[in-house]
Design an enzyme around this catalytic site. Structure first.
Site, PDB file in Angstrom:
ATOM      1  N   ARG A  43       0.852  -1.192   0.000  1.00  0.00           N
ATOM      2  CA  ARG A  43       0.000   0.000   0.000  1.00  0.00           C
ATOM      3  C   ARG A  43       0.884   1.236   0.000  1.00  0.00           C
ATOM      4  O   ARG A  43       1.729   1.394   0.871  1.00  0.00           O
ATOM      5  CB  ARG A  43      -0.933   0.012   1.212  1.00  0.00           C
ATOM      6  CG  ARG A  43      -2.185   0.887   1.008  1.00  0.00           C
ATOM      7  CD  ARG A  43      -3.020   1.038   2.272  1.00  0.00           C
ATOM      8  NE  ARG A  43      -2.252   1.732   3.265  1.00  0.00           N
ATOM      9  CZ  ARG A  43      -2.217   1.393   4.558  1.00  0.00           C
ATOM     10  NH1 ARG A  43      -2.915   0.394   5.013  1.00  0.00           N
ATOM     11  NH2 ARG A  43      -1.468   2.073   5.400  1.00  0.00           N
ATOM     12  N   GLU A  47       4.661   7.156   2.600  1.00  0.00           N
ATOM     13  CA  GLU A  47       5.510   5.961   2.665  1.00  0.00           C
ATOM     14  C   GLU A  47       4.915   4.880   1.775  1.00  0.00           C
ATOM     15  O   GLU A  47       3.789   5.019   1.291  1.00  0.00           O
ATOM     16  CB  GLU A  47       5.594   5.427   4.096  1.00  0.00           C
ATOM     17  CG  GLU A  47       4.240   4.983   4.644  1.00  0.00           C
ATOM     18  CD  GLU A  47       4.315   3.967   5.787  1.00  0.00           C
ATOM     19  OE1 GLU A  47       5.396   3.406   6.051  1.00  0.00           O
ATOM     20  OE2 GLU A  47       3.268   3.702   6.396  1.00  0.00           O
ATOM     21  N   ASN A  96       4.186   0.642   1.984  1.00  0.00           N
ATOM     22  CA  ASN A  96       4.158  -0.484   2.917  1.00  0.00           C
ATOM     23  C   ASN A  96       4.272  -1.787   2.146  1.00  0.00           C
ATOM     24  O   ASN A  96       3.522  -2.015   1.200  1.00  0.00           O
ATOM     25  CB  ASN A  96       2.826  -0.495   3.676  1.00  0.00           C
ATOM     26  CG  ASN A  96       2.640   0.765   4.496  1.00  0.00           C
ATOM     27  OD1 ASN A  96       3.239   0.928   5.542  1.00  0.00           O
ATOM     28  ND2 ASN A  96       1.812   1.680   4.012  1.00  0.00           N
ATOM     29  N   SER A 115      -2.899  -2.863   6.189  1.00  0.00           N
ATOM     30  CA  SER A 115      -4.204  -3.194   6.767  1.00  0.00           C
ATOM     31  C   SER A 115      -5.333  -2.378   6.150  1.00  0.00           C
ATOM     32  O   SER A 115      -5.107  -1.531   5.287  1.00  0.00           O
ATOM     33  CB  SER A 115      -4.158  -2.983   8.274  1.00  0.00           C
ATOM     34  OG  SER A 115      -3.753  -1.668   8.542  1.00  0.00           O
ATOM     35  N   LYS A 132      12.032   2.867   5.521  1.00  0.00           N
ATOM     36  CA  LYS A 132      12.036   4.304   5.201  1.00  0.00           C
ATOM     37  C   LYS A 132      13.390   4.758   4.652  1.00  0.00           C
ATOM     38  O   LYS A 132      13.472   5.703   3.872  1.00  0.00           O
ATOM     39  CB  LYS A 132      11.661   5.108   6.440  1.00  0.00           C
ATOM     40  CG  LYS A 132      10.145   5.258   6.549  1.00  0.00           C
ATOM     41  CD  LYS A 132       9.545   4.766   7.782  1.00  0.00           C
ATOM     42  CE  LYS A 132       8.037   4.792   7.689  1.00  0.00           C
ATOM     43  NZ  LYS A 132       7.436   3.620   8.308  1.00  0.00           N
ATOM     44  N   LYS A 156      11.967  10.055  11.247  1.00  0.00           N
ATOM     45  CA  LYS A 156      11.373   8.708  11.247  1.00  0.00           C
ATOM     46  C   LYS A 156      12.409   7.610  11.445  1.00  0.00           C
ATOM     47  O   LYS A 156      13.403   7.563  10.724  1.00  0.00           O
ATOM     48  CB  LYS A 156      10.681   8.445   9.904  1.00  0.00           C
ATOM     49  CG  LYS A 156       9.513   9.339   9.600  1.00  0.00           C
ATOM     50  CD  LYS A 156       8.808   8.843   8.347  1.00  0.00           C
ATOM     51  CE  LYS A 156       7.627   9.710   8.007  1.00  0.00           C
ATOM     52  NZ  LYS A 156       6.885   9.172   6.850  1.00  0.00           N
ATOM     53  N   GLU A 189       7.302   0.406  11.563  1.00  0.00           N
ATOM     54  CA  GLU A 189       5.987   0.409  10.914  1.00  0.00           C
ATOM     55  C   GLU A 189       4.911   0.341  11.983  1.00  0.00           C
ATOM     56  O   GLU A 189       5.179  -0.093  13.099  1.00  0.00           O
ATOM     57  CB  GLU A 189       5.833  -0.824  10.009  1.00  0.00           C
ATOM     58  CG  GLU A 189       6.912  -1.005   8.965  1.00  0.00           C
ATOM     59  CD  GLU A 189       6.890   0.073   7.899  1.00  0.00           C
ATOM     60  OE1 GLU A 189       5.817   0.628   7.645  1.00  0.00           O
ATOM     61  OE2 GLU A 189       7.964   0.362   7.343  1.00  0.00           O
ATOM     62  N   GLY A 190       3.700   0.735  11.620  1.00  0.00           N
ATOM     63  CA  GLY A 190       2.570   0.508  12.505  1.00  0.00           C
ATOM     64  C   GLY A 190       2.083   1.738  13.255  1.00  0.00           C
ATOM     65  O   GLY A 190       1.144   1.651  14.032  1.00  0.00           O
ATOM     66  N   ARG A 216      -7.925   7.360   5.036  1.00  0.00           N
ATOM     67  CA  ARG A 216      -7.976   7.504   6.494  1.00  0.00           C
ATOM     68  C   ARG A 216      -7.980   8.983   6.823  1.00  0.00           C
ATOM     69  O   ARG A 216      -7.207   9.745   6.252  1.00  0.00           O
ATOM     70  CB  ARG A 216      -6.738   6.857   7.136  1.00  0.00           C
ATOM     71  CG  ARG A 216      -6.822   5.356   7.211  1.00  0.00           C
ATOM     72  CD  ARG A 216      -5.507   4.778   7.683  1.00  0.00           C
ATOM     73  NE  ARG A 216      -4.417   5.128   6.780  1.00  0.00           N
ATOM     74  CZ  ARG A 216      -3.144   4.849   7.014  1.00  0.00           C
ATOM     75  NH1 ARG A 216      -2.798   4.254   8.122  1.00  0.00           N
ATOM     76  NH2 ARG A 216      -2.221   5.189   6.139  1.00  0.00           N
TER      77      ARG A 216
HETATM   78  P1  ADP Z   1       4.196   4.148   9.837  1.00  0.00           P
HETATM   79  O1  ADP Z   1       5.043   3.171   9.114  1.00  0.00           O
HETATM   80  O2  ADP Z   1       4.357   4.085  11.304  1.00  0.00           O
HETATM   81  O3  ADP Z   1       2.773   4.080   9.376  1.00  0.00           O
HETATM   82  P2  ADP Z   1       4.306   6.687   8.425  1.00  0.00           P
HETATM   83  O4  ADP Z   1       5.467   7.114   7.631  1.00  0.00           O
HETATM   84  O5  ADP Z   1       3.118   6.239   7.650  1.00  0.00           O
HETATM   85  O6  ADP Z   1       4.792   5.577   9.445  1.00  0.00           O
HETATM   86  O7  ADP Z   1       3.877   7.868   9.404  1.00  0.00           O
HETATM   87  C1  ADP Z   1       2.774   7.745  10.289  1.00  0.00           C
HETATM   88  C2  ADP Z   1       1.826   8.927  10.142  1.00  0.00           C
HETATM   89  O8  ADP Z   1       2.528  10.150  10.361  1.00  0.00           O
HETATM   90  C3  ADP Z   1       1.230   9.071   8.748  1.00  0.00           C
HETATM   91  O9  ADP Z   1       0.056   8.295   8.628  1.00  0.00           O
HETATM   92  C4  ADP Z   1       0.959  10.571   8.660  1.00  0.00           C
HETATM   93  O10 ADP Z   1      -0.268  10.896   9.286  1.00  0.00           O
HETATM   94  C5  ADP Z   1       2.086  11.159   9.488  1.00  0.00           C
HETATM   95  N1  ADP Z   1       3.208  11.538   8.601  1.00  0.00           N
HETATM   96  C6  ADP Z   1       4.243  10.760   8.217  1.00  0.00           C
HETATM   97  N2  ADP Z   1       5.065  11.398   7.385  1.00  0.00           N
HETATM   98  C7  ADP Z   1       4.565  12.631   7.234  1.00  0.00           C
HETATM   99  C8  ADP Z   1       4.973  13.804   6.499  1.00  0.00           C
HETATM  100  N3  ADP Z   1       6.084  13.812   5.777  1.00  0.00           N
HETATM  101  N4  ADP Z   1       4.182  14.893   6.575  1.00  0.00           N
HETATM  102  C9  ADP Z   1       3.057  14.915   7.331  1.00  0.00           C
HETATM  103  N5  ADP Z   1       2.631  13.851   8.032  1.00  0.00           N
HETATM  104  C10 ADP Z   1       3.362  12.725   8.006  1.00  0.00           C
HETATM  105 MG    MG Z   2       1.949   4.609   7.587  1.00  0.00          MG
END
Ligand code: ADP
Ligand code: MG
Length: 482
Positions: free
Chosen positions: A127, A149, A151, A156, A317, A374, A378-379, A458
């Site tokens: 995803r 990102e 996945n 999910s 990442k 970051k 994940e998660g 979401r």
């Molecule tokens: P995970 O693997 O834990 O899901 P993500 O990279 O998806 O990590 O980050 C989790 C959440 O943080 C995202 O769903 C988003 O809401 C927020 N987020 C992550 N990166 C950014 C970004 N560059 N700008 C704004 N919000 C972000």
């Molecule tokens: Mg995410």
């Protein structure tokens, strides 16, 4: 025109009741946390609706189509990355010393490579996640998707997203009060993510070639929120006649065996054609060495993995950041595709000892509100924002810093919607994250499936930084294409 549509209080209450009934009747469900459940109810018999938005959230049609258009190139790219041993070696050289979890995964990758890979086919259920970005003060119409990102493990909400798309269609079709004149049915795109995911697993099962073999879903022990997973299981049985077993890593280590010659994986008397991980993405999924042994057992086996250790590693990442380095994408795709993919990238920086890493360090200290930091996790719930970046950086050595990447914040223009959680309406400014599922099956020589697998929206309160539904930050939504 105001959005969401304005209504009298009584109309809104009636709609809310309608929506909750539909959700409960159609399996758009979660289990409440145990402390909220009366102990007269046993065996997980108390459920509530999954959190959702009462209305679909407007999303630019062109950007939605763009995200979909990127998915097949992404599926192919992820596969190519997973075959690039030099890339994995390069990244793990940096991460091995500072990230135990990544190192353990890498050890499994190395070990199975050294032994000789038995199963050359691999299944990807991915995803890619995007937020809309518009410069502060700019017209929302100018908003463009930027990738959060991608996945490669345990993506999910493939099932509950299909349900939520149907919920919004239902409300529109069933109720005059909902949004007549504001929403047209053709603005609500069809969403077959659950069918696509089950279809991908079925294709891998067929490729394996044993009609008696089953699919195994690797699950977390004691997981309460299983409905999203269950819908995939039911679809697999109902539409494809394929049976699925749910097993934890511990059970796989205790009871799973490998045939000494063929390496066929058998558990409780059933040969496993496909191992689909819905657990195994977080350090907490491996409390002891036993769980890692189970992961190695699966990796060594003849079963088709979703994902392989290599697929999981390239979902890091750190790889996302490397792909943004000029010229990197061109190693895998033509220049046209590289440009197309890059268009959705925001600023990504290493946090290591390189000149770029030092530069990122300076940028982060100067203007932390511009960034998110970051780790390779994940998660949800692992990221670091704003002033906290400074506090964290103060505590880390230069070496430890390289376990992270730095990413420019994507700034979504705020929109209004109503979220529903545990029956209560929450009104306010929201921001939505679009996910596009990708289904990919390669038999070791060529792709035999490469599909766009539906979508997920979401939505969270605009002021909230993190976005996970399971983590309690976001609700499930569907796009209203505008
Ligand atoms: P995970 O693997 O834990 O899901 P993500 O990279 O998806 O990590 O980050 C989790 C959440 O943080 C995202 O769903 C988003 O809401 C927020 N987020 C992550 N990166 C950014 C970004 N560059 N700008 C704004 N919000 C972000
Ligand atoms: Mg995410």
């Amino acid at each position: 025109m105001t959005y969401p549509p304005t209504q009298s209080d009584s109309d809104r209450q009636a709609l809310l009741a309608d929506a909750i009934d539909w959700a409960v009747a159609h399996g758009l469900l979660v289990r409440p946390s145990p402390d909220k459940v009366n102990d007269q109810f046993v065996n997980g018999s108390v459920v509530t609706h999954a959190p959702f938005t009462l209305y679909p959230t407007p999303f630019p049609r062109a950007e939605f189509e763009k995200a979909k258009g990127l998915q097949q190139p992404w599926n192919t790219l992820i596969h190519k990355l997973s075959l690039d041993d030099a890339l994995i070696t390069e990244v793990m050289k940096e991460l091995s010393d500072v990230d135990d979890f990544m190192r353990k995964l890498y050890e499994i990758y190395l070990k199975t490579k050294e032994e000789g890979i038995i199963q050359r086919a691999s299944l990807g259920i991915h995803r890619c996640d995007y937020l809309l970005h518009a410069e502060p003060g700019a017209d929302t119409k100018s908003a463009r998707i930027q990738q959060v990102e991608f996945n490669t493990i345990a993506s999910s909400f493939g099932s509950l997203s299909t349900c939520t798309s149907q919920l919004h269609r239902y409300l529109l079709q069933a109720s005059e009060r909902y949004a007549s004149g504001v929403i047209n049915i053709d603005q609500l795109p069809e969403n077959r993510s659950v069918q696509a995911i089950a279809g991908g697993i079925a294709s891998a099962w067929k490729l394996y070639g044993n009609p008696h073999a089953r699919v195994m879903m690797v699950v977390q022990p004691g997981e309460r929120n299983v409905f999203d997973q269950r819908w995939i299981e039911y679809n697999l049985l109902e539409s494809h006649g394929i049976r699925l077993l749910r097993r934890t890593l511990e059970e796989i280590e205790d009871r799973g065996t490998l045939d000494p010659k063929t390496k066929a994986l058998t558990i409780d008397g059933h040969e496993i054609a496909v191992t689909y991980f819905r657990s195994g993405y977080a350090p907490t999924d491996y409390p002891t060495s036993k769980e890692w042994d189970a992961r190695l057992k699966v990796e060594r086996s003849l079963s088709i993995k979703c994902p392989t250790a290599a697929y999981q590693i390239v979902g890091a990442k750190k790889i996302q950041q490397l792909l943004s380095v000029p010229g990197r994408l061109e190693r895998y795709v033509d220049v046209y595709t590289a440009d197309l993919l890059r268009e959705s990238f925001t600023g990504l920086y290493p946090f290591d000892n390189s000149p770029e890493g030092q530069q990122a360090y300076k940028l982060a200290l100067e203007d932390p509100e511009r960034f998110v930091m970051k780790p390779q996790r994940e998660g949800g719930g692992n990221n670091i924002y704003g002033e906290e970046i400074i506090d964290t950086l103060k505590k880390l050595t230069v070496e430890e810093r390289s376990a992270f990447i730095l990413m420019e914040l994507i700034r979504s223009p705020p929109l209004d919607n109503l979220m529903v959680r545990e029956g209560k309406l929450i009104e306010g400014e929201v921001a939505s994250e679009l996910g596009i599922y990708g289904i990919y099956l390669n038999d070791g020589e060529k792709a035999i499936v490469n599909e766009i697998g539906g979508h997920l929206l979401r939505t969270k309160a605009h002021a909230t930084k993190e976005g996970g539904v399971a983590a309690g930050f976001a609700v499930i939504d569907s796009p209203l294409l505008v």
